[in-house]
Design an enzyme around this catalytic site. Structure first.
Site, mmCIF file in Angstrom:
data_model
loop_
_atom_site.group_PDB
_atom_site.id
_atom_site.type_symbol
_atom_site.label_atom_id
_atom_site.label_comp_id
_atom_site.label_asym_id
_atom_site.label_seq_id
_atom_site.Cartn_x
_atom_site.Cartn_y
_atom_site.Cartn_z
ATOM 1 N N ILE A 1 -22.909 -3.208 12.765
ATOM 2 C CA ILE A 1 -22.010 -4.407 12.705
ATOM 3 C C ILE A 1 -21.080 -4.609 11.727
ATOM 4 C CG2 ILE A 1 -22.073 -7.078 12.983
ATOM 5 C CD1 ILE A 1 -23.652 -5.206 15.031
ATOM 6 N N SER B 1 -23.987 1.690 24.168
ATOM 7 C CA SER B 1 -23.124 1.458 25.338
ATOM 8 C C SER B 1 -23.838 0.861 26.269
ATOM 9 C CB SER B 1 -22.525 2.836 25.645
ATOM 10 O OG SER B 1 -21.630 3.155 24.769
ATOM 11 N N GLU C 1 -10.511 -4.696 22.514
ATOM 12 C CA GLU C 1 -11.049 -4.029 21.741
ATOM 13 C C GLU C 1 -10.355 -2.582 21.848
ATOM 14 O OE1 GLU C 1 -15.021 -2.365 19.063
ATOM 15 O OE2 GLU C 1 -15.272 -3.772 20.989
ATOM 16 N N GLU D 1 -27.575 -2.619 19.150
ATOM 17 C CA GLU D 1 -28.965 -2.797 18.789
ATOM 18 C C GLU D 1 -29.577 -1.259 18.438
ATOM 19 O OE1 GLU D 1 -30.172 -6.905 21.292
ATOM 20 O OE2 GLU D 1 -31.302 -5.052 21.461
ATOM 21 N N PRO D 2 -30.503 -1.219 17.708
ATOM 22 C CA PRO D 2 -31.154 -0.035 17.207
ATOM 23 C C PRO D 2 -31.728 0.830 18.431
ATOM 24 C CG PRO D 2 -31.793 -1.845 15.776
ATOM 25 C CD PRO D 2 -31.221 -2.448 16.877
ATOM 26 N N GLY D 3 -31.946 0.064 19.581
ATOM 27 C CA GLY D 3 -32.256 0.668 20.701
ATOM 28 C C GLY D 3 -31.418 1.089 21.620
ATOM 29 N N GLU E 1 -17.803 9.471 26.840
ATOM 30 C CA GLU E 1 -18.335 9.801 28.096
ATOM 31 C C GLU E 1 -18.225 8.446 28.597
ATOM 32 O OE1 GLU E 1 -19.442 12.715 24.722
ATOM 33 O OE2 GLU E 1 -19.275 10.617 24.831
ATOM 34 N N GLY F 1 -6.005 23.417 0.885
ATOM 35 C CA GLY F 1 -7.055 23.033 -0.006
ATOM 36 C C GLY F 1 -6.821 21.511 -0.231
#
Length: 385
Positions: free
Chosen positions: A159, A134, A245, A129-131, A373, A346
Site C-alpha cells: 500500500i 490483480s 491510475e 492483499e497478501p493472497g 499480462e 560505469g
C-alpha cells in the site's frame, strides 16, 4: 465543463512544475531515498503550487483540469524530478480520493477532500492483499455491519503511503459470510487513526522514498456513512478507478523515459572516449534515436487517449487503449532506462544518477496498476478478441 487552457497559460504551468521539480525534488531525492521517506512538508509545497488540486471540483478546493493538462504536469514532474518514489506517495490521493469524490456522501467529501488537496492530510488506496493482487474478485478482507458501524478484519499489502496515510480507501467483502466473486465487494473509507489498524513498513527494489506498508485490520470500526456507493458495488468502482491510475502511470512512464534520454544525451555530449565524444559515435547516436522513436510514439498515444477521455469516451475500445498504452509507455520507460545506463557505462551503475534510480523503478511501473499480462488480457476482452 472543464475550462480550456490557452497555450501560454499551459506553458507557464508546465514551466512552474519544471522549476518546482528541479528546485524542491531533484537535489534531495538521494537523501530522501536513504531516509526511506520525504518530508511531509512537500505535500504543502505541492499544494501551494496547485498540483494536488488538479482535476478536483472547485467546491472542494480543487481546480478542474483536463487529462491533457494533468498528464503534462505529471510528465514534467517525472522528467525533471526523476523519482518514482516521490510521485507515487505525493500523488497517492489521485487513486485514493476518486472513489470518495464519485461515491461518497457530500458530508464525507467535505470532511476529507479539501484537507488532502491543501496538503494537510494524506490519502491512500488499499486493494491488494497478501493472497492476491490483480485478481480483485478474490479479496478476503471483510466488513460486517454492526449497528451503525462496519467492522473490518483482514490484511492489505503493497500500500503506497500506507505508513502515514490519514485516510485509506479500502476494498472489503461485505454481505454473507463466505461470499465469493465480485458481487460482494464494497469500498469503505477508513480513518488512519482508527483503533485496530496496524501498519508494517515494507522494503523495496525501488521507490525507496515512498513509504509502502502492509496493513492489518483487527476489528476496525468505521461509521456506516463511510461506505462509498452501495454495498456490493465496489468491484465496478475499483475497475473504473484503475483507468485513471493507468492513464497517470502512462504519463509518468513517459516522463521518466524523457529523464533517461536527457541524462544520456548530456553524458554522451561530455564523455570522451578514443579521442572523441560518445555522441560522435554512430552506435550511440542510434541508441539515442531509438529512445526518441519510442518517446515520440508514446507521447502521441498518451495525448490521443487523453483527448478521448476529455471528450467523455469510456467505451470498451477506449479502455482497451488505456491498457495497451500502459504497457507501451512502461516498455518505453524500460527501454530508455536500459539504454541510458548502457550509455552512461560505469556511471550509470552508480547511485546518484537519475537513470540508475529509474532503472530500478521500472519494474514496479510494469506491475502496479495492473501487470502487463493482465493488461493484455483485459484489452483483448474489451476488443472482443
Amino acid at each position: 465543463m472543464i475550462p480550456t487552457v490557452d497555450p501560454e497559460t499551459w506553458a507557464d504551468i508546465t514551466e512552474s512544475v519544471k522549476r518546482f521539480a528541479q528546485r524542491e525534488i531533484a537535489p534531495h531525492v538521494g537523501q530522501w531515498d536513504d531516509a526511506g521517506e520525504f518530508p511531509r512538508a512537500l505535500y504543502r509545497q505541492a499544494a501551494e503550487l496547485g498540483l494536488l488540486a488538479l482535476g478536483y471540483p472547485e467546491a472542494l478546493g480543487g481546480t478542474p483540469a483536463s487529462w491533457r493538462l494533468r498528464n503534462a504536469m505529471t510528465l514534467a514532474l517525472c522528467r525533471y524530478g526523476g523519482s518514482g518514489g516521490v510521485l507515487a506517495s505525493l500523488f497517492s490521493h489521485n487513486i485514493g480520493l476518486p472513489p470518495v469524490l464519485a461515491y461518497g456522501s457530500m458530508a464525507l467529501q467535505q470532511a476529507v477532500i479539501p484537507q488532502v488537496l491543501r496538503g494537510e492530510k494524506i490519502a491512500a488506496l488499499a486493494i491488494t492483499e497478501p493472497g492476491g493482487g490483480s485478481d480483485v474478485a478474490a479479496l478476503r478482507a471483510t466488513a460486517r455491519r454492526d449497528g451503525a458501524d462496519y467492522v473490518i478484519d483482514g490484511e492489505k499489502v503493497f500500500i503506497t503511503s500506507g505508513m502515514r496515510a490519514d485516510f485509506i480507501t479500502v476494498a472489503v467483502r461485505t454481505g454473507d459470510a463466505g461470499s465469493k466473486g465480485s458481487s460482494g465487494i464494497s469500498m469503505v473509507l477508513v480513518p488512519g487513526d482508527s483503533p485496530g489498524l496496524s501498519r508494517s513498513r515494507l522494503e523495496k527494489m525501488g521507490w525507496w522514498c515512498s513509504d509502502t506498508a502492509q496493513l492489518r485490520f483487527d476489528g476496525v470500526r468505521v461509521p456506516a456513512s463511510h461506505l462509498l456507493g452501495e454495498e456490493g458495488s465496489g468491484f465496478k468502482i475499483i475497475m473504473g478507478n484503475f483507468n485513471g491510475e493507468r492513464m497517470g502511470m502512462s504519463a509518468a512512464a513517459l516522463g521518466f523515459a524523457q529523464a533517461c534520454y536527457d541524462e544520456a544525451l548530456d553524458w554522451a555530449r561530455q564523455r570522451k572516449t578514443f579521442g572523441s565524444t560518445l555522441v560522435d559515435k554512430q552506435v550511440i547516436r542510434h541508441k539515442l534515436v531509438d529512445m526518441q522513436m519510442r518517446i515520440a510514439s508514446t507521447q502521441a498515444w498518451v495525448d490521443a487517449v487523453a483527448d478521448r477521455a476529455d471528450d467523455g469516451d469510456q467505451s470498451p475500445d477506449w479502455v482497451a487503449h488505456v491498457c495497451m498504452l500502459k504497457n507501451h509507455a512502461t516498455q518505453t520507460m524500460q527501454f530508455c532506462a536500459d539504454q541510458a545506463v548502457q550509455i552512461l557505462g560505469g556511471m550509470g551503475f552508480m547511485r546518484g544518477t537519475k537513470s540508475e534510480r529509474i532503472y530500478r523503478e521500472v519494474k514496479v511501473m510494469m506491475i502496479g496498476g495492473g501487470a502487463e499480462e493482465i493488461m493484455k488480457d483485459l484489452a483483448a476482452r474489451q476488443l472482443g478478441l
